[in-house]
Structure formats: C-alpha cells, structure tokens
Enzyme design. Structure first.
Site, PDB file in Angstrom:
ATOM      1  N   SER A 268     -12.641 -34.330  24.575  1.00 49.52           N
ATOM      2  CA  SER A 268     -13.796 -35.216  24.431  1.00 49.52           C
ATOM      3  C   SER A 268     -14.091 -35.426  22.949  1.00 49.52           C
ATOM      4  CB  SER A 268     -15.022 -34.606  25.109  1.00 49.52           C
ATOM      5  OG  SER A 268     -16.178 -35.270  24.636  1.00 49.52           O
TER       6      SER A 268
ATOM      7  N   HIS B 186     -10.913 -38.595  25.962  1.00 49.30           N
ATOM      8  CA  HIS B 186     -12.165 -38.724  26.727  1.00 49.30           C
ATOM      9  C   HIS B 186     -13.251 -39.227  25.785  1.00 49.30           C
ATOM     10  CE1 HIS B 186     -14.866 -37.811  30.107  1.00 49.30           C
ATOM     11  NE2 HIS B 186     -15.721 -37.351  29.212  1.00 49.30           N
TER      12      HIS B 186
ATOM     13  N   ASP C 241     -17.056 -40.332  25.386  1.00 44.04           N
ATOM     14  CA  ASP C 241     -18.390 -40.187  25.981  1.00 44.04           C
ATOM     15  C   ASP C 241     -19.362 -41.203  25.398  1.00 44.04           C
ATOM     16  OD1 ASP C 241     -18.244 -37.932  27.827  1.00 44.04           O
ATOM     17  OD2 ASP C 241     -17.776 -36.730  26.048  1.00 44.04           O
TER      18      ASP C 241
ATOM     19  N   MET D 145     -23.149 -42.508  25.450  1.00 43.37           N
ATOM     20  CA  MET D 145     -24.520 -42.102  25.799  1.00 43.37           C
ATOM     21  C   MET D 145     -25.514 -43.069  25.176  1.00 43.37           C
ATOM     22  SD  MET D 145     -24.226 -38.021  25.210  1.00 43.37           S
ATOM     23  CE  MET D 145     -22.834 -37.077  25.806  1.00 43.37           C
TER      24      MET D 145
ATOM     25  N   HIS E 231     -16.265 -42.487  29.684  1.00 47.05           N
ATOM     26  CA  HIS E 231     -17.278 -41.876  30.546  1.00 47.05           C
ATOM     27  C   HIS E 231     -18.626 -42.484  30.176  1.00 47.05           C
ATOM     28  CE1 HIS E 231     -19.553 -37.881  31.607  1.00 47.05           C
ATOM     29  NE2 HIS E 231     -19.958 -38.895  32.341  1.00 47.05           N
TER      30      HIS E 231
ATOM     31  N   MET F  51     -22.350 -42.907  30.277  1.00 39.23           N
ATOM     32  CA  MET F  51     -23.640 -42.289  30.616  1.00 39.23           C
ATOM     33  C   MET F  51     -24.707 -43.259  30.124  1.00 39.23           C
ATOM     34  SD  MET F  51     -22.505 -38.428  29.553  1.00 39.23           S
ATOM     35  CE  MET F  51     -21.147 -39.049  28.573  1.00 39.23           C
TER      36      MET F  51
ATOM     37  N   MET G 263     -19.127 -33.271  37.126  1.00 36.99           N
ATOM     38  CA  MET G 263     -19.766 -32.696  35.940  1.00 36.99           C
ATOM     39  C   MET G 263     -20.040 -31.214  36.194  1.00 36.99           C
ATOM     40  SD  MET G 263     -20.028 -35.099  33.673  1.00 36.99           S
ATOM     41  CE  MET G 263     -20.906 -34.093  32.472  1.00 36.99           C
TER      42      MET G 263
ATOM     43  N   ASP H 193     -15.666 -31.918  33.846  1.00 34.02           N
ATOM     44  CA  ASP H 193     -16.185 -32.184  32.501  1.00 34.02           C
ATOM     45  C   ASP H 193     -17.384 -31.286  32.229  1.00 34.02           C
ATOM     46  OD1 ASP H 193     -17.049 -33.288  30.109  1.00 34.02           O
ATOM     47  OD2 ASP H 193     -17.407 -35.297  30.922  1.00 34.02           O
TER      48      ASP H 193
HETATM   49  C1  DX5 Z   1     -21.292 -34.163  28.379  1.00 35.53           C
HETATM   50  C2  DX5 Z   1     -19.984 -34.892  28.154  1.00 35.53           C
HETATM   51  C3  DX5 Z   1     -18.810 -34.020  27.972  1.00 35.53           C
HETATM   52  C4  DX5 Z   1     -18.874 -33.121  26.783  1.00 35.53           C
HETATM   53  C5  DX5 Z   1     -18.072 -31.899  27.085  1.00 35.53           C
HETATM   54  O1  DX5 Z   1     -22.247 -35.081  28.765  1.00 35.53           O
HETATM   55  O2  DX5 Z   1     -19.715 -35.750  29.233  1.00 35.53           O
HETATM   56  O3  DX5 Z   1     -17.607 -34.782  27.957  1.00 35.53           O
HETATM   57  O4  DX5 Z   1     -18.366 -33.687  25.606  1.00 35.53           O
HETATM   58  O5  DX5 Z   1     -18.220 -31.024  26.035  1.00 35.53           O
HETATM   59  P1  DX5 Z   1     -17.838 -29.486  26.194  1.00 35.53           P
HETATM   60  O6  DX5 Z   1     -16.382 -29.439  26.558  1.00 35.53           O
HETATM   61  O7  DX5 Z   1     -18.130 -28.946  24.842  1.00 35.53           O
HETATM   62  O8  DX5 Z   1     -18.707 -28.933  27.282  1.00 35.53           O
HETATM   63 ZN    ZN Z   2     -17.723 -36.728  29.399  1.00 34.69          ZN
END
Ligand code: DX5
Ligand code: ZN
Length: 232
Positions: free
Chosen positions: A9, A34, A36, A38, A68, A70, A139, A177
C-alpha cells in the site's frame, strides 16, 4: 505454489519520492500496487486522487494498480481512475447508493470490480452481486489509516467469504487489507486470502526485498486450502 499476490500500500510510502518507492517495491518482488484513496468524508483521512495514479503510469509503472476507493460518492471517481490507468477498482457498499450500478460502471470503463467489507459489514452485501465481482476485499482494520493492528475476527470472515467464492465457482480474488505482516500472513492465507495488502510492514522496513521474501516464505509454508486453481 498457490497464486498469491503481494500488494504494498503506497499509503506508507514516502510520497515525496513516490515513483521511486513504487519501483523499489516492484523490484523487491511485489506484484500489485495498492492505491488508497481517502476523501476526509467517508473516512477521516485525505490522500491522493486520479492525478497521482496517472502520474505513476506516466512515470512508467506497468504493474496492476489496485485502487481502493474510500470515498463517498463513488461513481464519478470510477471514470477518472479508469482514465488514470487503474486496473482494479474496489469500493465500500456503504459509500454507494447503488452498488450494482457502481460495479457495472467499473466493468464498463474497462476495470475489474471489487467490493470492500469493513469489519462490521455483513456478508449479506455480497448477496446478488458476487457473480459480478472479480475481487472481494476484507478489511482487517477499520479503513482510514495505515499501521493499525490486525483484527483477529477477520480470519473467520475470510473463511466465510472463501466459502462463498468457492461455491460461486468463479475466479474471484480474496484480498485482505490492514495489519498484514510476516508474522500473520500465513494464518491469513490459511483462512482463504490470496491477495495481501501490506503498507507499514513493507514500507516501514529497512529492506523491502527481505520483507517480501519473508512473506512469501510464510505463504509457501501455509499451504492453504485457499489455493484455487485458475485464479489470474
Ligand atoms: C487502510 C488502508 C490500508 C492501509 C494498510 O484504510 O486501506 O491499505 O494502508 O496499512 P497497514 O498495512 O499498515 O495496516
Ligand atoms: Zn487499502
């Protein structure tokens, strides 16, 4: 060996050197990037959008980019991420008024659709749409931040989703994840996951290749029942 994919990620990467960081994890043996996204609305954090995904493609990243989302609402960003070079796009059903429409849209724009289950999201959200998905993402933390602790009940959830995927007869990937690291990846694989997101465990380590190699060693030892032939 089973068809396992390791997906670092970028949330835990050094964003000032993002292209080099992505090259480094891919050179170190990662399979998928990956990404992310947000929005400070669906989750209490703010990261990056399609412009940065596009920048990685222009920089030369060829590996699959696993976006991903969010964010809420979802649909407008689907088209933008497809244009920015996303390979997989997954979203949270709570963030879309019409999950089936969003799944169809992701496929229409040429990407592979995934649905994300939060720790408290029931498996019933897969009813009626599992056959339309290429990916289910479980998750194992609440979304919003890297570096959180793995929630142990995620193992039962992975087993239950794996059963549904097996019953579907389709090659749907089961991604996990949150809080994944060399010490728990074997148990997570044994519970049925085949695609492993890891942010802080990889980018927070001194040697990306050694960390990914130790994850692969644990995966090989897990010899999971999740080894479904034909996954791509
Ligand atoms: C959290 C993200 C993850 C996050 C995982 O909302 O979707 O992808 O980056 O990070 P680690 O592996 O550090 O838990
Ligand atoms: Zn993620």
């Amino acid at each position: 060996m089973a068809d396992f994919l390791i997906a670092p990620s970028v949330l835990s990467a050094d964003f000032a050197r993002l292209g080099a960081e992505v090259d480094a994890v891919l050179d170190a043996g990662a399979d998928v990037v990956h990404f992310d996204v947000m929005d400070n609305h669906y989750v209490p954090n703010l990261t990056v959008g399609p412009l940065v995904c596009d920048a990685l493609r222009r920089y030369g990243v060829q590996a699959p980019i696993d976006v991903h989302l969010m964010v809420k609402p979802v649909d407008r960003l689907v088209e933008e991420f497809a244009a920015a070079g996303a390979s997989w796009i997954s979203f949270h059903p709570e963030a879309s008024e019409h999950a089936h429409r969003t799944i169809s849209l992701i496929r229409e724009v040429g990407c592979r659709p995934g649905l994300v289950l939060n720790p408290a999201t029931p498996l019933s959200c897969l009813d009626h749409v599992l056959d339309d998905l290429d990916l289910v993402l479980v998750m194992s933390v609440n979304p919003g931040f890297g570096g959180q602790a793995f929630i142990p009940s995620s193992l039962d959830k992975l087993r239950a989703v794996r059963e549904r995927i097996t019953a579907s007869g389709r090659a749907i990937r089961l991604e996990v994840d949150g809080g994944i690291k060399p010490t728990n990846i074997g148990a997570v694989a044994a519970a049925g996951a085949d695609t492993f997101v890891a942010g802080s465990a990889i980018f927070g380590s001194a040697d990306y290749a050694a960390t990914i190699a130790s994850m692969r060693k644990e995966l090989a030892a897990a010899a999971p029942s999740a080894a479904v032939a034909g996954l791509s």
